[in-house]
Write a protein that holds these residues in place. Sequence first.
Motif, mmCIF file in Angstrom:
data_model
loop_
_atom_site.group_PDB
_atom_site.id
_atom_site.type_symbol
_atom_site.label_atom_id
_atom_site.label_comp_id
_atom_site.label_asym_id
_atom_site.label_seq_id
_atom_site.Cartn_x
_atom_site.Cartn_y
_atom_site.Cartn_z
ATOM 1 N N THR A 162 0.865 -1.189 0.000
ATOM 2 C CA THR A 162 0.000 0.000 0.000
ATOM 3 C C THR A 162 0.895 1.230 0.000
ATOM 4 O O THR A 162 1.902 1.254 0.718
ATOM 5 N N ARG A 181 3.858 0.712 2.651
ATOM 6 C CA ARG A 181 3.605 -0.259 3.718
ATOM 7 C C ARG A 181 3.476 -1.645 3.087
ATOM 8 O O ARG A 181 2.723 -1.835 2.126
ATOM 9 N N THR A 183 2.774 -5.717 3.961
ATOM 10 C CA THR A 183 2.367 -6.663 4.998
ATOM 11 C C THR A 183 2.479 -8.086 4.463
ATOM 12 O O THR A 183 2.238 -8.349 3.278
ATOM 13 N N GLY A 207 -5.325 9.829 8.241
ATOM 14 C CA GLY A 207 -5.750 8.538 8.803
ATOM 15 C C GLY A 207 -5.093 7.339 8.140
ATOM 16 O O GLY A 207 -5.660 6.237 8.135
ATOM 17 N N ALA A 208 -3.887 7.538 7.568
ATOM 18 C CA ALA A 208 -3.187 6.422 6.922
ATOM 19 C C ALA A 208 -2.857 5.331 7.947
ATOM 20 O O ALA A 208 -2.483 5.642 9.074
ATOM 21 N N GLU A 209 -3.001 4.077 7.542
ATOM 22 C CA GLU A 209 -2.680 2.934 8.434
ATOM 23 C C GLU A 209 -1.160 2.721 8.381
ATOM 24 O O GLU A 209 -0.627 2.233 7.387
ATOM 25 N N LEU A 210 -0.482 3.113 9.443
ATOM 26 C CA LEU A 210 0.982 3.148 9.416
ATOM 27 C C LEU A 210 1.632 2.087 10.296
ATOM 28 O O LEU A 210 2.857 1.965 10.309
ATOM 29 N N SER A 211 0.836 1.301 11.027
ATOM 30 C CA SER A 211 1.430 0.367 11.985
ATOM 31 C C SER A 211 2.342 -0.625 11.270
ATOM 32 O O SER A 211 2.040 -1.079 10.170
ATOM 33 N N ALA A 233 2.040 5.927 16.100
ATOM 34 C CA ALA A 233 1.131 5.282 15.133
ATOM 35 C C ALA A 233 1.773 4.027 14.530
ATOM 36 O O ALA A 233 1.080 3.056 14.227
#
Length: 293
Positions: A162, A181, A183, A207-211, A233
């Motif tokens: 992503t 990112r 995964t 609000g990007a998913e950064l974990s 985050a």
Amino acid sequence: MIPSRKRKARITLAVLAAAVLVLSLLTAFGAIDFRKRPQAADAGTSVRFIDVGQGDCTLAFSEGHALLIDTGEYDDRDKVISYIKSLGITRLDCLILTHPHSDHIGEAADIIEAFEVDRLLIPNTDGEGYPYDRLKEAASEKGLALEDPRGAGFDVGGLTVTVFLPEELPEDLNDCSAVVRLTHGENGFLVTGDCGIKEEKQLLAQGAELSADVLKAGHHGSSGACSEPFLEAVKPRFAVISCGAANDYGHPHEQTLMRLKAFTDKIYTTRDSGTVTFVSDGKELTVYTEKDQ
Ligand SMILES: [Zn+2]
């Protein structure tokens, strides 16, 4: 004279024993090190932060598919190409260039010439100078479009990719870095180019998913990246800083190391560890370093 069956068996055993002895000696004296250099084909899914000195170059490999993020400076041309070839890789599903600075795109033209590249992603902003002009030329010769990675999402083997970018690209090219990112099962990697605090703020606001378990620290460990809210985050369990020995910028900066240490004591620099490789089985991560840190 035709050797008897017993004699044949004895010869085979003696040859096997000699081979085992030679391999053990080579391993013991460091001539062959299985631990430090997993081959692509053996490694399943891996993410490698290739030591390119003061620059960035990340190779992700999964189930026969490869993705390269950045290419290092053009001085490193032979090293990166020969390293990737030594892993048995001849084709890249995708080349993502985080932003058009020469320590990230320096070798891009040579990579495009040396490998089959299916897709080329680079933020829609003007680059400058020799490596950028050569990149555009090489891409056009291969009929490869420069695609804007904004919002891109696709799979590379077992990896899900992503890409995040700020909605409005700022003037500073570092803050136009594509943040990637990856995964694989439960494992996450965040590769941030030279993303600085300004871009970090924008991505958080979007609000990007950064974990991620593994963070490639932004901008070679500069104090202008890896802010506390950003790290909060990401929540990294491992950090990698790609930087050269005695670089002109004093990277990595002490303040960044302190902020990272609040999250993890597993911080690797390519300066001290050489190429750092993470092998993922979808649950656990195993780390291999080229040099002992
Ligand atoms: Zn850079």
